[in-house]
Design a protein around this motif. Structure first.
Motif, PDB file in Angstrom:
ATOM      1  N   ALA A 191       0.820  -1.215   0.000  1.00 27.60           N
ATOM      2  CA  ALA A 191       0.000   0.000   0.000  1.00 27.60           C
ATOM      3  C   ALA A 191       0.849   1.258   0.000  1.00 27.60           C
ATOM      4  N   ALA A 192       2.004   1.202   0.668  1.00 29.22           N
ATOM      5  CA  ALA A 192       2.881   2.371   0.721  1.00 29.22           C
ATOM      6  C   ALA A 192       3.643   2.577  -0.581  1.00 29.22           C
ATOM      7  N   GLU A 193       3.835   1.505  -1.350  1.00 30.43           N
ATOM      8  CA  GLU A 193       4.688   1.582  -2.539  1.00 30.43           C
ATOM      9  C   GLU A 193       3.921   1.612  -3.854  1.00 30.43           C
ATOM     10  N   LEU A 194       2.705   1.063  -3.886  1.00 29.23           N
ATOM     11  CA  LEU A 194       1.935   0.963  -5.129  1.00 29.23           C
ATOM     12  C   LEU A 194       0.503   1.417  -4.903  1.00 29.23           C
ATOM     13  N   ASP A 195      -0.130   1.876  -5.965  1.00 26.31           N
ATOM     14  CA  ASP A 195      -1.540   2.248  -5.935  1.00 26.31           C
ATOM     15  C   ASP A 195      -2.293   1.205  -6.757  1.00 26.31           C
ATOM     16  N   LEU A 196      -2.795   0.169  -6.084  1.00 22.72           N
ATOM     17  CA  LEU A 196      -3.440  -0.945  -6.763  1.00 22.72           C
ATOM     18  C   LEU A 196      -4.942  -0.731  -6.883  1.00 22.72           C
ATOM     19  N   VAL A 197      -5.482  -1.135  -8.020  1.00 23.43           N
ATOM     20  CA  VAL A 197      -6.934  -1.168  -8.210  1.00 23.43           C
ATOM     21  C   VAL A 197      -7.315  -2.581  -8.648  1.00 23.43           C
ATOM     22  N   ARG A 198      -8.498  -3.003  -8.251  1.00 23.82           N
ATOM     23  CA  ARG A 198      -9.022  -4.315  -8.643  1.00 23.82           C
ATOM     24  C   ARG A 198      -9.845  -4.150  -9.913  1.00 23.82           C
ATOM     25  N   LEU A 199      -9.582  -4.953 -10.913  1.00 24.76           N
ATOM     26  CA  LEU A 199     -10.252  -4.823 -12.202  1.00 24.76           C
ATOM     27  C   LEU A 199     -11.570  -5.583 -12.211  1.00 24.76           C
ATOM     28  N   ASP A 200     -12.598  -4.928 -12.728  1.00 22.47           N
ATOM     29  CA  ASP A 200     -13.892  -5.569 -12.883  1.00 22.47           C
ATOM     30  C   ASP A 200     -14.537  -5.067 -14.179  1.00 22.47           C
ATOM     31  N   PRO A 201     -14.602  -5.884 -15.230  1.00 25.02           N
ATOM     32  CA  PRO A 201     -14.237  -7.297 -15.220  1.00 25.02           C
ATOM     33  C   PRO A 201     -12.733  -7.523 -15.115  1.00 25.02           C
ATOM     34  N   GLY A 202     -12.383  -8.698 -14.593  1.00 25.73           N
ATOM     35  CA  GLY A 202     -10.970  -9.047 -14.567  1.00 25.73           C
ATOM     36  C   GLY A 202     -10.419  -9.154 -15.966  1.00 25.73           C
ATOM     37  N   TYR A 203     -11.228  -9.731 -16.866  1.00 26.21           N
ATOM     38  CA  TYR A 203     -10.872  -9.767 -18.279  1.00 26.21           C
ATOM     39  C   TYR A 203     -12.101 -10.174 -19.090  1.00 26.21           C
ATOM     40  N   ARG A 204     -12.027  -9.942 -20.392  1.00 29.56           N
ATOM     41  CA  ARG A 204     -13.100 -10.240 -21.339  1.00 29.56           C
ATOM     42  C   ARG A 204     -12.590 -11.304 -22.312  1.00 29.56           C
ATOM     43  N   VAL A 205     -13.455 -12.228 -22.672  1.00 31.51           N
ATOM     44  CA  VAL A 205     -13.063 -13.334 -23.555  1.00 31.51           C
ATOM     45  C   VAL A 205     -13.899 -13.299 -24.827  1.00 31.51           C
ATOM     46  N   PHE A 206     -13.211 -13.181 -25.956  1.00 30.44           N
ATOM     47  CA  PHE A 206     -13.836 -13.274 -27.278  1.00 30.44           C
ATOM     48  C   PHE A 206     -13.485 -14.653 -27.852  1.00 30.44           C
ATOM     49  N   SER A 207     -14.515 -15.377 -28.279  1.00 26.44           N
ATOM     50  CA  SER A 207     -14.295 -16.728 -28.804  1.00 26.44           C
ATOM     51  C   SER A 207     -14.767 -16.813 -30.247  1.00 26.44           C
ATOM     52  N   GLU A 208     -13.938 -17.382 -31.103  1.00 26.69           N
ATOM     53  CA  GLU A 208     -14.288 -17.532 -32.512  1.00 26.69           C
ATOM     54  C   GLU A 208     -15.578 -18.337 -32.653  1.00 26.69           C
ATOM     55  N   GLY A 209     -16.499 -17.815 -33.436  1.00 26.73           N
ATOM     56  CA  GLY A 209     -17.761 -18.495 -33.638  1.00 26.73           C
ATOM     57  C   GLY A 209     -18.868 -18.054 -32.704  1.00 26.73           C
ATOM     58  N   HIS A 210     -18.543 -17.167 -31.760  1.00 24.70           N
ATOM     59  CA  HIS A 210     -19.548 -16.651 -30.828  1.00 24.70           C
ATOM     60  C   HIS A 210     -19.602 -15.130 -30.974  1.00 24.70           C
TER      61      HIS A 210
END
Length: 521
Positions: free
Chosen positions: A80-99
């Motif tokens: 906390a003293a060294e970095l400014d972290l944020v939690r990602l929401d969404p964590g990630y997005r998934v694109f799938s071929e055919g969808h």
């Protein structure tokens, strides 16, 4: 060895592992000089700026936060003293071929359980069981394997390991792909659970299913991001190392590890640089690519890992990178987006077997400007595109036809699948990187992007050790050695070096904070 004041150490390589090693040794009372060949610290965790854009050129996923917390606690500070972290929401997005529609992986477990249930009836319950198993495996790894140099095999006979012996044996003897396929039928869900193998430098059919523990990290524990980018992590590591007394030098390529003979095994006594300088030391730590350190800085007779050893090893994947400054907004992309081709086996077979650039290729796109306004000018977006390719410097570097073709294909694929038809026309800054650049700029073995793959024969005590067997007082840190690939593993590898100097053969992390020692260990 002793961690006593007055003992001197030279760390070769100023990447994450080198910086962490320099910091820990200095905090433990060593006089430390770190020598980095490049003009900037960070190694693979580099940074590039152009036209008001700032790009991370390497790691972009912040996982295993407790490992970072522990490291900074050892150094007498906190994340906390060294970095400014944020939690990602969404964590990630998934694109799938055919969808037509992507799926979003949320920041918390409950939402992801609901997602899996919506995609595959019964998938939510299956994911609950899967994540429970993943968490157990992760906790076992942290408690018994990751902080061990495997100097004592008795540690593997700990009661908890013995009780879980049959289960662990099963997880090691079958592939991650098989483990996932036995629980999930929807190909999109299988890919979400199998893709973490790429973070380990391999493919789902090659990674032991023990590594299903990775899904605990992104599906339950969440994905974080340090505001300002991963260069802020490098800055923090350099800052705490210098605060502890380490001297950090850039633009100093090391060409030779000096040794002294006499009776018994030779001992490392320092290094020589390309400029003819000599740094004398009681301890040398090779934190650069292990293949480069061993095969170019030591004579053949003193190499623990000569070329003949590497010829039988798996270098993991290479990568084509494209750093793109884009005009206008791109809400179609999350901070992290994954693009999975339908023919999963063909894709990985091209990378690891036939050793050609896949067409089409699965790819990863990072859009840090979705979270961080400092990485792109107003009204613009920052994109980092990564395409796994064979670890082959012969594919070339940025500007070479094969690299540009792969980058162009990834841009076109992103545009088509995400619904941004004018993406290519909106690019105002572009830089590409290929396997040859990894080889020339980072001395990466075979032009690999990550480090030796985490197949079974290169995991845990089967991985290259962190101490030379031919030269005393020569230790190793970084992704090439134990415990392996990734930022958290590099931090742990630094701690394993310190434990070696203390004669600590335990499997536990060191107590925090460190106190500089004056007693022999």
């Amino acid at each position: 060895m002793s961690g006593a004041h007055g003992r001197t150490a030279v760390v070769v390589g100023g990447g994450v592992a080198g910086l962490a090693t320099a910091g820990l040794l200095a905090a433990d009372g060593w006089e430390v000089d770190l020598l980095e060949q490049g003009d900037a610290l960070g190694g693979r965790a580099g940074s590039w700026e152009e036209g008001g854009f700032r790009f991370d050129t390497g790691p972009s996923w912040y996982l295993m936060p407790e490992v970072f917390d522990h490291f900074f606690a050892l150094m007498g500070t906190s994340t906390a003293a060294e970095l400014d972290l944020v939690r990602l929401d969404p964590g990630y997005r998934v694109f799938s071929e055919g969808h037509d529609e992507p799926i979003d992986i949320a920041a918390d477990r409950a939402a992801n359980v609901a997602l899996f249930e919506s995609v595959q009836p019964g998938g939510g319950t299956a994911l609950e069981d899967y994540l429970d198993s993943a968490q157990t495996a992760y906790r076992l790894a942290l408690k018994h394997f990751l902080y061990s140099s495997f100097q004592s095999r008795r540690a593997l006979l700990a009661p908890e390991i013995v009780r879980n012996g049959a289960r662990l044996s099963g997880l090691l003897s079958r592939s991650l792909e098989t483990h996932v396929a036995g629980r999930f039928t929807d190909p999109r869900l299988r890919q979400v659970l199998g893709y973490p193998a790429v973070f380990l430098g391999t493919s789902p059919d090659r990674a032991p299913s023990l590594y299903h523990l990775m899904s605990w990290l992104d599906l339950a524990d969440g994905v974080r991001y340090p505001m300002g980018g991963f260069t802020t992590l490098v800055d923090a590591l350099a800052r705490v190392a210098e605060r502890a007394g380490a001297r950090l030098h850039t633009g100093v390529p090391v060409t030779r590890i000096r040794t002294t003979g006499g009776t018994g095994k030779p001992r490392a006594t320092g290094v020589e640089t390309a400029g003819g300088e000599r740094y004398d030391a009681d301890l040398v730590v090779g934190a650069a690519d292990l293949h480069h350190v061993e095969t170019t800085m030591l004579p053949r007779e003193l190499q623990t890992y000569p070329e003949s050893w590497w010829a039988k090893r798996d270098p993991g994947p290479g990568a084509v990178l494209a750093m793109l400054g884009v005009e206008g907004e791109l809400p179609e992309l999350a901070h992290h987006s994954l693009f999975f081709t339908r023919d999963w086996h063909q894709n990985f077979g091209d990378v690891f077997d036939t050793r050609r650039v896949p067409e089409p290729a699965s790819a990863y796109v990072c859009r840090p400007s979705a979270t961080d306004p400092t990485v792109a000018p107003p009204g613009h977006e920052n994109l980092f595109v990564l395409v796994p390719v064979p670890a082959d410097p012969g594919l070339g570097g940025g500007g070479d036809p094969a690299v540009e073709k792969a980058a162009d294909a990834a841009i076109a694929q992103t545009a088509a699948w995400a619904g941004v038809p004018d993406l290519a026309e909106r690019i105002v800054v572009r830089r590409t990187v290929g396997p040859a650049d990894f080889a020339s700029g980072l001395n990466a073995w075979s032009g690999g992007a990550l480090g030796p793959a985490h197949v079974l024969s290169q995991s845990a005590f089967f991985r290259a050790g962190n101490a030379s067997r031919k030269v005393d007082s020569l230790l190793y840190a970084g992704a090439s050695t134990i415990p392996g690939i990734g930022l958290p593993m590099c931090l742990i590898s630094a701690e394993l070096v310190l434990k070696r100097t203390r004669g600590d053969r335990s499997v536990r992390p060191l107590p925090a904070p460190l106190a500089g020692r004056t007693d022999a260990a």
